[in-house]
Scaffold this motif. Sequence first.
Motif, PDB file in Angstrom:
ATOM      1  N   ALA A 253      -5.032   1.134  -9.142  1.00 28.79           N
ATOM      2  CA  ALA A 253      -4.212   2.331  -8.923  1.00 28.79           C
ATOM      3  C   ALA A 253      -2.773   2.007  -9.281  1.00 28.79           C
ATOM      4  O   ALA A 253      -2.276   0.922  -8.945  1.00 28.79           O
ATOM      5  CB  ALA A 253      -4.320   2.776  -7.470  1.00 28.79           C
TER       6      ALA A 253
ATOM      7  N   HIS B 149       0.816  -1.224   0.000  1.00 32.75           N
ATOM      8  CA  HIS B 149       0.000   0.000   0.000  1.00 32.75           C
ATOM      9  C   HIS B 149       0.847   1.270   0.000  1.00 32.75           C
ATOM     10  O   HIS B 149       0.329   2.352  -0.274  1.00 32.75           O
ATOM     11  CB  HIS B 149      -0.985  -0.037   1.169  1.00 32.75           C
TER      12      HIS B 149
ATOM     13  N   ALA C  80      -8.982  10.147  -2.007  1.00 31.41           N
ATOM     14  CA  ALA C  80      -9.933   9.035  -2.205  1.00 31.41           C
ATOM     15  C   ALA C  80     -11.361   9.478  -1.888  1.00 31.41           C
ATOM     16  O   ALA C  80     -11.588  10.232  -0.945  1.00 31.41           O
ATOM     17  CB  ALA C  80      -9.539   7.854  -1.320  1.00 31.41           C
TER      18      ALA C  80
ATOM     19  N   PHE D 253       1.839   2.915  -3.978  1.00 34.35           N
ATOM     20  CA  PHE D 253       1.042   3.678  -4.952  1.00 34.35           C
ATOM     21  C   PHE D 253       1.649   5.050  -5.206  1.00 34.35           C
ATOM     22  O   PHE D 253       2.120   5.713  -4.287  1.00 34.35           O
ATOM     23  CB  PHE D 253      -0.402   3.832  -4.456  1.00 34.35           C
TER      24      PHE D 253
ATOM     25  N   SER E   3      -2.931   2.718   2.914  1.00 33.73           N
ATOM     26  CA  SER E   3      -2.255   3.588   1.939  1.00 33.73           C
ATOM     27  C   SER E   3      -1.781   4.866   2.636  1.00 33.73           C
ATOM     28  O   SER E   3      -2.297   5.249   3.695  1.00 33.73           O
ATOM     29  CB  SER E   3      -3.221   3.961   0.809  1.00 33.73           C
TER      30      SER E   3
ATOM     31  N   ALA F   7      -7.286   1.475  -5.107  1.00 29.53           N
ATOM     32  CA  ALA F   7      -5.960   1.510  -4.473  1.00 29.53           C
ATOM     33  C   ALA F   7      -5.872   0.486  -3.345  1.00 29.53           C
ATOM     34  O   ALA F   7      -6.015   0.807  -2.166  1.00 29.53           O
ATOM     35  CB  ALA F   7      -5.667   2.925  -3.961  1.00 29.53           C
ATOM     36  N   THR F   8      -5.694  -0.744  -3.762  1.00 29.45           N
ATOM     37  CA  THR F   8      -5.351  -1.812  -2.815  1.00 29.45           C
ATOM     38  C   THR F   8      -4.717  -2.932  -3.632  1.00 29.45           C
ATOM     39  O   THR F   8      -4.501  -2.788  -4.842  1.00 29.45           O
ATOM     40  CB  THR F   8      -6.565  -2.295  -1.993  1.00 29.45           C
TER      41      THR F   8
ATOM     42  N   ALA G 212      -9.775   3.527  -1.670  1.00 31.59           N
ATOM     43  CA  ALA G 212      -8.452   3.154  -1.146  1.00 31.59           C
ATOM     44  C   ALA G 212      -8.547   2.413   0.174  1.00 31.59           C
ATOM     45  O   ALA G 212      -9.462   2.645   0.981  1.00 31.59           O
ATOM     46  CB  ALA G 212      -7.608   4.420  -0.963  1.00 31.59           C
TER      47      ALA G 212
ATOM     48  N   VAL H  92     -12.679   5.349   1.686  1.00 27.96           N
ATOM     49  CA  VAL H  92     -11.568   4.639   2.339  1.00 27.96           C
ATOM     50  C   VAL H  92     -12.175   3.517   3.176  1.00 27.96           C
ATOM     51  O   VAL H  92     -13.083   3.757   3.980  1.00 27.96           O
ATOM     52  CB  VAL H  92     -10.766   5.596   3.259  1.00 27.96           C
TER      53      VAL H  92
ATOM     54  N   ILE I  71      -2.626   9.610  -0.579  1.00 33.29           N
ATOM     55  CA  ILE I  71      -3.549   8.794  -1.401  1.00 33.29           C
ATOM     56  C   ILE I  71      -4.947   8.851  -0.762  1.00 33.29           C
ATOM     57  O   ILE I  71      -5.957   9.041  -1.449  1.00 33.29           O
ATOM     58  CB  ILE I  71      -3.061   7.318  -1.496  1.00 33.29           C
TER      59      ILE I  71
END
Length: 315
Positions: free
Chosen positions: A259, A180, A214, A183, A206, A238-239, A202, A217, A210
Amino acid sequence: MSITPLQKLDLQEQVIRLKKEKNAVILAHYYQEPEIQEVADFIGDSLELAKKAAQTTADIIVFAGVHFMAETAKILNPSKKVLLPDLKAGCSLAESCPPEAFRQLKEQYPDHVVVTYINCSAEIKTLSDIVCTSSNAESIIRSIPADKPIIFAPDKNLGKYLIEKTGRKMLLWDGACIVHEAFSLDKLLELYKANPEAKIIAHPESEAHILKVANYVGSTSGMLNYVKQSPNNTFIVATEAGILHQMQKDVPQKTLIPAPAKEDNTCACSECAFMKMNTLQKLYNCLEKEDPEITLPEDIMQKALIPIERMLQLS
Ligand code: 13P
Ligand code: SF4
């Protein structure tokens, strides 16, 4: 070494046969390879998997995930056999927090409540007052009386996010997830410029920059639910890339874009090398041989159970 589609089907059939014969249950995390997810009895985030492990009536639990997850399943089921396809499937967060150094920190702050993210070793859990996962971390922090100072370990990014969300001051351990933290904000913003209709989602492991951009989250399950319920059609995710398998199954008509990572890699996304140590072949081998097995000293299991049970009662 990759396997042919025929070998894959054959192995999957053997796994399904073996788990019936042995009354075994396969619990898989969303970050596992699709071919493993396809033979799992249950796929979930770390909280859901811990809950399933606590409830199962199977004789054998095969944990398709990483070591701390299988350890948690063992602590919740000390009399059952818990197998992990590859014992080396670790976690950078768990590794960032060695018990002796953590014990020393805790001793310096004896009045602090110790909250540990489930991504830590069983020994660290024995030093915790309460465990949390990414899906319940905020409510666990809010459950702690406002006048109590908190030590939060091992994820500093989740810790910073929780400080921001709850306004609580917390002493943070300096650990992070290598996946994480990979990114790239610049590449993410470029991607967003090309897809302005997209929602950015996300995982809270992260980095803060980031999470700041988002739209949502949350834990892996939280992200899945968000994508399912959202009226939007495009998402930048984003993961770890493994989640895209289940997500795309849930929303076949929607567009999911991983991402981008800072470093160029083959899939232009982020993969957890630890999670990917488990393969279908290793899953079959471990079910067949009932090895490698998770074993822990009795006293560690008893002490580590207390903060895990506290979490489950609050979840
Ligand atoms: P979840 O709590 O979303 O399952 O996350 C676990 C994890 O290891 C994320 O990297
Ligand atoms: Fe650990 Fe990160 Fe892998 Fe999750 S993705 S298991 S936190 S290294």
